[in-house]
Design a protein around this motif. Structure first.
Motif, PDB file in Angstrom:
ATOM      1  N   LEU A  98       0.801  -1.090   0.027  1.00  0.00           N
ATOM      2  CA  LEU A  98       0.015  -0.054   0.018  1.00  0.00           C
ATOM      3  C   LEU A  98       0.698   1.259   0.224  1.00  0.00           C
ATOM      4  CD1 LEU A  98      -2.627  -1.184   2.331  1.00  0.00           C
ATOM      5  CD2 LEU A  98      -2.846  -0.627   0.090  1.00  0.00           C
ATOM      6  N   LEU A  99       2.040   1.237   0.425  1.00  0.00           N
ATOM      7  CA  LEU A  99       2.891   2.283   0.623  1.00  0.00           C
ATOM      8  C   LEU A  99       3.498   2.732  -0.902  1.00  0.00           C
ATOM      9  CD1 LEU A  99       4.439   4.188   2.336  1.00  0.00           C
ATOM     10  CD2 LEU A  99       6.375   2.687   2.409  1.00  0.00           C
ATOM     11  N   ASP A 100       3.592   1.816  -1.779  1.00  0.00           N
ATOM     12  CA  ASP A 100       3.881   1.844  -3.103  1.00  0.00           C
ATOM     13  C   ASP A 100       2.750   2.349  -3.702  1.00  0.00           C
ATOM     14  OD1 ASP A 100       5.668   0.776  -5.445  1.00  0.00           O
ATOM     15  OD2 ASP A 100       3.807   0.217  -6.092  1.00  0.00           O
ATOM     16  N   TRP A 101       1.427   1.930  -3.377  1.00  0.00           N
ATOM     17  CA  TRP A 101       0.158   2.241  -4.088  1.00  0.00           C
ATOM     18  C   TRP A 101       0.315   3.724  -3.841  1.00  0.00           C
ATOM     19  CZ3 TRP A 101      -4.081  -0.473  -6.462  1.00  0.00           C
ATOM     20  CH2 TRP A 101      -5.105   0.365  -6.814  1.00  0.00           C
ATOM     21  N   PHE A 102       0.481   4.266  -2.929  1.00  0.00           N
ATOM     22  CA  PHE A 102       0.125   5.761  -2.666  1.00  0.00           C
ATOM     23  C   PHE A 102       1.527   6.598  -3.125  1.00  0.00           C
ATOM     24  CE2 PHE A 102      -3.117   3.744   0.177  1.00  0.00           C
ATOM     25  CZ  PHE A 102      -4.190   4.731  -0.392  1.00  0.00           C
ATOM     26  N   LEU A 103       2.405   6.157  -2.796  1.00  0.00           N
ATOM     27  CA  LEU A 103       3.500   6.900  -3.254  1.00  0.00           C
ATOM     28  C   LEU A 103       4.102   6.802  -4.977  1.00  0.00           C
ATOM     29  CD1 LEU A 103       6.376   6.029  -0.202  1.00  0.00           C
ATOM     30  CD2 LEU A 103       4.692   7.946  -0.503  1.00  0.00           C
ATOM     31  N   VAL A 104       3.544   5.878  -5.394  1.00  0.00           N
ATOM     32  CA  VAL A 104       3.789   5.777  -6.698  1.00  0.00           C
ATOM     33  C   VAL A 104       2.529   5.807  -7.478  1.00  0.00           C
ATOM     34  CG1 VAL A 104       4.690   4.197  -8.609  1.00  0.00           C
ATOM     35  CG2 VAL A 104       5.826   4.098  -6.431  1.00  0.00           C
ATOM     36  N   LYS A 105       1.708   4.863  -7.359  1.00  0.00           N
ATOM     37  CA  LYS A 105       0.608   5.036  -8.073  1.00  0.00           C
ATOM     38  C   LYS A 105      -0.422   6.146  -7.952  1.00  0.00           C
ATOM     39  CE  LYS A 105      -3.433   2.017  -9.590  1.00  0.00           C
ATOM     40  NZ  LYS A 105      -3.268   2.018 -10.853  1.00  0.00           N
ATOM     41  N   PHE A 106      -0.655   6.628  -6.928  1.00  0.00           N
ATOM     42  CA  PHE A 106      -1.604   7.702  -6.618  1.00  0.00           C
ATOM     43  C   PHE A 106      -0.912   8.880  -6.816  1.00  0.00           C
ATOM     44  CE2 PHE A 106      -3.672  10.999  -4.140  1.00  0.00           C
ATOM     45  CZ  PHE A 106      -4.862  10.670  -3.991  1.00  0.00           C
ATOM     46  N   ASN A 107       0.416   8.890  -6.822  1.00  0.00           N
ATOM     47  CA  ASN A 107       1.134   9.980  -6.977  1.00  0.00           C
ATOM     48  C   ASN A 107       1.049  10.339  -8.333  1.00  0.00           C
ATOM     49  OD1 ASN A 107       3.101  12.297  -6.237  1.00  0.00           O
ATOM     50  ND2 ASN A 107       4.362  11.094  -7.662  1.00  0.00           N
ATOM     51  N   ALA A 108       1.449   9.307  -9.262  1.00  0.00           N
ATOM     52  CA  ALA A 108       1.497   9.593 -10.602  1.00  0.00           C
ATOM     53  C   ALA A 108      -0.045   9.628 -11.412  1.00  0.00           C
ATOM     54  CB  ALA A 108       1.951   8.228 -11.314  1.00  0.00           C
ATOM     55  N   LEU A 172      -0.351   6.974   6.736  1.00  0.00           N
ATOM     56  CA  LEU A 172       0.512   8.381   6.448  1.00  0.00           C
ATOM     57  C   LEU A 172       0.818   8.804   5.281  1.00  0.00           C
ATOM     58  CD1 LEU A 172       2.870   7.921   9.688  1.00  0.00           C
ATOM     59  CD2 LEU A 172       0.421   8.983   9.553  1.00  0.00           C
ATOM     60  N   ALA A 173       1.047   7.832   4.275  1.00  0.00           N
ATOM     61  CA  ALA A 173       1.469   8.046   2.988  1.00  0.00           C
ATOM     62  C   ALA A 173       0.041   8.295   2.448  1.00  0.00           C
ATOM     63  CB  ALA A 173       1.978   6.780   2.305  1.00  0.00           C
ATOM     64  N   ALA A 174      -1.135   7.736   2.558  1.00  0.00           N
ATOM     65  CA  ALA A 174      -2.250   8.015   2.003  1.00  0.00           C
ATOM     66  C   ALA A 174      -2.842   9.518   2.389  1.00  0.00           C
ATOM     67  CB  ALA A 174      -3.167   7.004   2.347  1.00  0.00           C
ATOM     68  N   ALA A 175      -2.820   9.753   3.530  1.00  0.00           N
ATOM     69  CA  ALA A 175      -2.993  11.002   4.263  1.00  0.00           C
ATOM     70  C   ALA A 175      -2.317  12.081   3.758  1.00  0.00           C
ATOM     71  CB  ALA A 175      -3.303  10.723   5.649  1.00  0.00           C
ATOM     72  N   ALA A 176      -1.012  12.064   3.674  1.00  0.00           N
ATOM     73  CA  ALA A 176      -0.189  12.964   3.189  1.00  0.00           C
ATOM     74  C   ALA A 176      -0.589  13.375   1.797  1.00  0.00           C
ATOM     75  CB  ALA A 176       1.254  12.363   3.184  1.00  0.00           C
ATOM     76  N   HIS A 177      -0.838  12.221   0.832  1.00  0.00           N
ATOM     77  CA  HIS A 177      -1.203  12.821  -0.670  1.00  0.00           C
ATOM     78  C   HIS A 177      -2.535  13.251  -0.732  1.00  0.00           C
ATOM     79  CE1 HIS A 177       1.975  11.164  -3.493  1.00  0.00           C
ATOM     80  NE2 HIS A 177       2.254  10.524  -2.119  1.00  0.00           N
ATOM     81  N   LEU A 178      -3.416  12.849   0.160  1.00  0.00           N
ATOM     82  CA  LEU A 178      -4.816  13.345   0.169  1.00  0.00           C
ATOM     83  C   LEU A 178      -4.828  14.571   0.825  1.00  0.00           C
ATOM     84  CD1 LEU A 178      -7.034  10.333   0.978  1.00  0.00           C
ATOM     85  CD2 LEU A 178      -7.330  11.658  -0.922  1.00  0.00           C
TER      86      LEU A 178
END
Length: 230
Positions: A98-108, A172-178
């Motif tokens: 899930l860290l990869d999901w948000f730091l990579v996929k959600f970000n892109a 924390l990664a998901a919330a940071a991006h959101l």
């Protein structure tokens, strides 16, 4: 004391700021505009990206994922029940997925479009890519964020936190991006109550306070951005 080179609305930087706060660390914050390609910063991180954590020893740790792993290796055991990367192998795999999901996929698919087009371009010169926002990119991000919100809602309908029973790097990664997208008013909160309730829980944590105080010069946040009961 460690130093964190960051950009206030770089979602990866925000993730590490949350992590450090949850771990009880208060680094010196050094704002860095990556697009300036400052020579002194490039000597620390040749990739020229934020965040970079520099220890008192001079060790430079670049990149959100690498910093997260480094902090778990060097401080994780001392956190006891507050460790942000679980101890069991299967649980660690899920957090990393899930860290990869948000730091990579959600970000892109979402954050990079919106932050670049709506925020970063305001401060870049034309040679570095500055100029008016690309509305096609913004529309794509607004479309993409909807299925990401549904996925967060799906996860939270089955778990206490995004990756399981405890707060982890994934939350924390998901919330940071959101939080970046929310500043711009582009999160469709009314479409998934479960996802909204999860974000409200993370947003209410003390570690989030400094993020909610950040402002883009000349651009006010969405009305509900700093409201813990939205």
């Amino acid at each position: 004391m460690a130093t964190l080179y960051h950009s206030p609305f770089c979602p990866h930087s925000r993730f590490i700021r949350l992590v450090l706060s949850e771990m009880g660390m208060e680094p010196t914050l050094m704002e860095e505009r990556a697009w300036d390609r400052r020579e002194a910063f490039l000597l620390i991180n040749p990739a020229g990206t934020t965040p970079v954590l520099v220890e008192q020893t001079g060790l430079a740790v670049p990149g959100a994922g690498i910093i997260a792993e480094y902090l778990d290796e060097t401080r994780g055991l001392g956190l006891s029940g507050r460790r942000l990367l679980p101890e069991t192998t299967a649980a660690r795999v899920e957090v990393r997925r899930l860290l990869d999901w948000f730091l990579v996929k959600f970000n892109a698919e979402v954050t990079e479009y919106l932050v670049t087009e709506k925020i970063s371009k305001r401060f870049m010169n034309s040679a570095n890519g500055g100029g008016p926002p690309d509305m096609h990119a913004i529309r794509a991000a607004r479309t993409n964020v909807r299925y990401h919100m549904k996925y967060i809602g799906y996860l939270m309908s089955r778990r206490k936190w995004i990756a399981g029973d405890h707060l982890t790097y994934a939350d924390l990664a998901a919330a940071a991006h959101l939080s970046c997208v929310d500043y711009l008013g582009d999160v469709p909160w009314d479409e998934d109550e479960t996802a909204r309730d999860w974000y409200a829980r993370v947003k209410s944590r003390p570690s989030f306070r400094t993020l909610l105080a950040d402002r883009v010069p000349g651009m006010a946040p969405a009305d509900h951005y700093a409201n813990l009961d939205f």
